[in-house]
Design a protein around this motif. Structure first.
Motif, mmCIF file in Angstrom:
data_model
loop_
_atom_site.group_PDB
_atom_site.id
_atom_site.type_symbol
_atom_site.label_atom_id
_atom_site.label_comp_id
_atom_site.label_asym_id
_atom_site.label_seq_id
_atom_site.Cartn_x
_atom_site.Cartn_y
_atom_site.Cartn_z
ATOM 1 N N ASN A 142 38.072 43.264 33.132
ATOM 2 C CA ASN A 142 39.296 43.682 32.444
ATOM 3 C C ASN A 142 40.043 44.735 33.255
ATOM 4 O O ASN A 142 41.274 44.705 33.341
ATOM 5 N N GLN A 145 41.827 43.172 36.100
ATOM 6 C CA GLN A 145 43.021 42.459 35.637
ATOM 7 C C GLN A 145 44.129 43.429 35.220
ATOM 8 O O GLN A 145 45.305 43.087 35.259
ATOM 9 N N LYS A 202 46.503 38.019 27.464
ATOM 10 C CA LYS A 202 46.578 37.370 28.775
ATOM 11 C C LYS A 202 46.823 35.880 28.623
ATOM 12 O O LYS A 202 46.279 35.250 27.708
ATOM 13 N N GLY A 209 35.870 38.525 25.872
ATOM 14 C CA GLY A 209 35.196 39.557 26.669
ATOM 15 C C GLY A 209 34.782 40.780 25.870
ATOM 16 O O GLY A 209 33.590 41.115 25.794
HETATM 17 MG MG LIG Z 1 38.307 40.268 29.366
#
Ligand SMILES: [Mg+2]
Ligand SMILES: Nc1ncnc2c1ncn2[C@@H]1O[C@H](COP(=O)(O)OP(=O)(O)OP(=O)(O)O)[C@@H](O)[C@H]1O
Length: 394
Positions: A142, A145, A202, A209
């Motif tokens: 995460n 990202q 996203k 997650g």
């Molecule tokens: Mg994630």
């Protein structure tokens, strides 16, 4: 005022847990069935691939199929993390190296670097390594990202004593782990949602997650909170209970009797195809194998082998046998006949409490389904303590 918000917080927390639980019941059932099926698929593909003469075209295809099956196993693993009563398979570990390895592994190939501030005298924790490394990995991914331009991930850990009981944490000793990025941050209105299954901002995110992170940390008796504002980066704070227990010594049990005869293994599984592939894998590893379909047959075979002075060195038993004697009861009977019996539990219900606390129940080992040759061999070797002088090859 504080009381009301505490109550509200508690209710929301309860609701979250309940939501995860109902999802878990479904996920657990599916994962169990899948793991049984995958045991047959993976085992047979691996066997076919190994039996093929080198240079055959089909070898390539079998390798691809095998990798896909391994990937499917990874997905059922994720599902199981949700599953109801998903007790972690816990071991005592020392965290400093564990944290570094898990985070660095997830940052491979990314333009994000981790900086660590972790004292070496960190208290030990009792954790399910696979699950906690999934936690760290999901947080690291995460962060990557959230920092498309790259950046630094600060990973801090320290010992902390909690002196007051609260709705979140009981009094006691904890390890506080902080994972802080310098990314886009999370707007306040999302803070209560990010741990929900399927919440994602996203395009290609699944939103699983952080809900996995959340349920794993909860199951370890810990907490996770987030501090973040848009543009200010994001800090996740995890508390995990410390343990007094010592790290387990790698235990090599003395061989029961020295022998040059290959070890004898009894496999109990109600699904014939699983018993068959397990037997072929074990034979390939050089063991002598017998298979049975339920606990009653297992007990009878074990008893007979003892009277014929050709005892089984290890029994591998399934956990649930619909309409028959399952693994737990089988173990009880086997230990009555032979208190030294080495019984390994093997199930697609990796989340069953018996699988995680197998030693408490009297099992000597655990092999989650589906397994491959190498994993099977490793578990058996550990139990046999170097006894076997095997005739076959892997
Ligand atoms: Mg994630
Ligand atoms: N480090 C972070 N910085 C900014 N936003 C974050 C961060 N971590 C999580 N989020 C926000 O929380 C949401 C949920 O995260 P979660 O990891 O559960 O799902 P995901 O990353 O969107 O998808 P998945 O992890 O399943 O691939 C993200 O979509 C994002 O909006």
């Amino acid at each position: 005022m504080a009381e009301i918000s505490e109550k509200k917080w508690f209710e929301e927390e309860l609701f979250k847990v309940q939501k995860l639980e109902s999802l878990g019941v479904l996920a657990g059932g599916i994962a169990h069935d899948f793991n049984n099926i995958l045991t047959i698929i993976l085992g047979n593909i691996e066997e076919a691939r190994i039996s093929l003469p080198p240079g055959k075209k089909a070898g390539e295809q079998l390798t691809v199929a095998e990798q896909a099956a391994i990937k499917a196993r990874g997905i059922t693993q994720q599902l199981l993390t949700f599953a109801k009563g998903g007790a972690p398979i816990k071991k005592v570990v020392s965290l400093p190296q564990f944290i570094r390895e898990s985070v660095d592994f997830s940052l491979r190939g990314a333009n994000v670097r981790a900086e660590y501030s972790i004292p070496s005298d960190l208290w030990r924790v009792e954790i399910d390594g696979t699950q906690i490394s999934q936690v760290l990995s999901n947080l690291a991914i995460n962060a990557v990202q959230a920092m498309p331009e790259g950046g630094t991930l600060m990973v801090t850990a320290r010992n902390e004593v909690v002196n007051l009981n609260s709705s979140e944490l009981h009094k006691g000793r904890y390890i506080r782990i902080e994972v802080a990025d310098q990314g886009v941050g999370i707007p306040q209105e999302h803070h209560s949602k990010i741990f929900d299954p399927y919440f994602t901002t996203k395009e290609s995110g699944s939103g699983l997650g952080l809900s996995i992170v959340y349920s794993v940390v909860k199951r370890h008796g810990g907490t996770i909170t987030v501090n973040s504002a848009p543009g200010k980066g994001c800090t996740f704070v995890i508390f995990l209970p410390a343990t007094e227990k010592k790290e387990a010594e790698p235990q090599v049990e003395a061989a029961r009797k020295l022998s040059h005869i290959p070890a004898r293994i009894l496999v109990m599984d109600d699904e014939e195809a699983i018993g068959k592939i397990a037997a072929r894998m074990l034979e390939r590893l050089g063991y002598r194998v017998e298979t049975v379909l339920n606990g009653a047959e297992a007990v009878a075979a074990y008893r007979q082998a003892l009277t014929e002075d050709e005892p089984f060195d290890i029994v591998i038993t399934d956990l649930t046998v619909p309409g028959g004697m399952g693994g737990k009861e089988t173990l009880k009977h086997l230990l009555e006949i032979d208190p030294q019996a080495k019984v390994i539990v093997s199930s697609g219900y990796a989340n069953d409490a018996i699988m995680s606390d197998f030693t408490d129940y009297g099992f000597k080992g655990v092999i989650p389904k589906p397994y491959m040759l190498g994993e099977l061999d490793k578990t058996l070797q550990e139990l046999l303590g170097g006894k076997e002088e095997k005739s076959g090859m892997a």
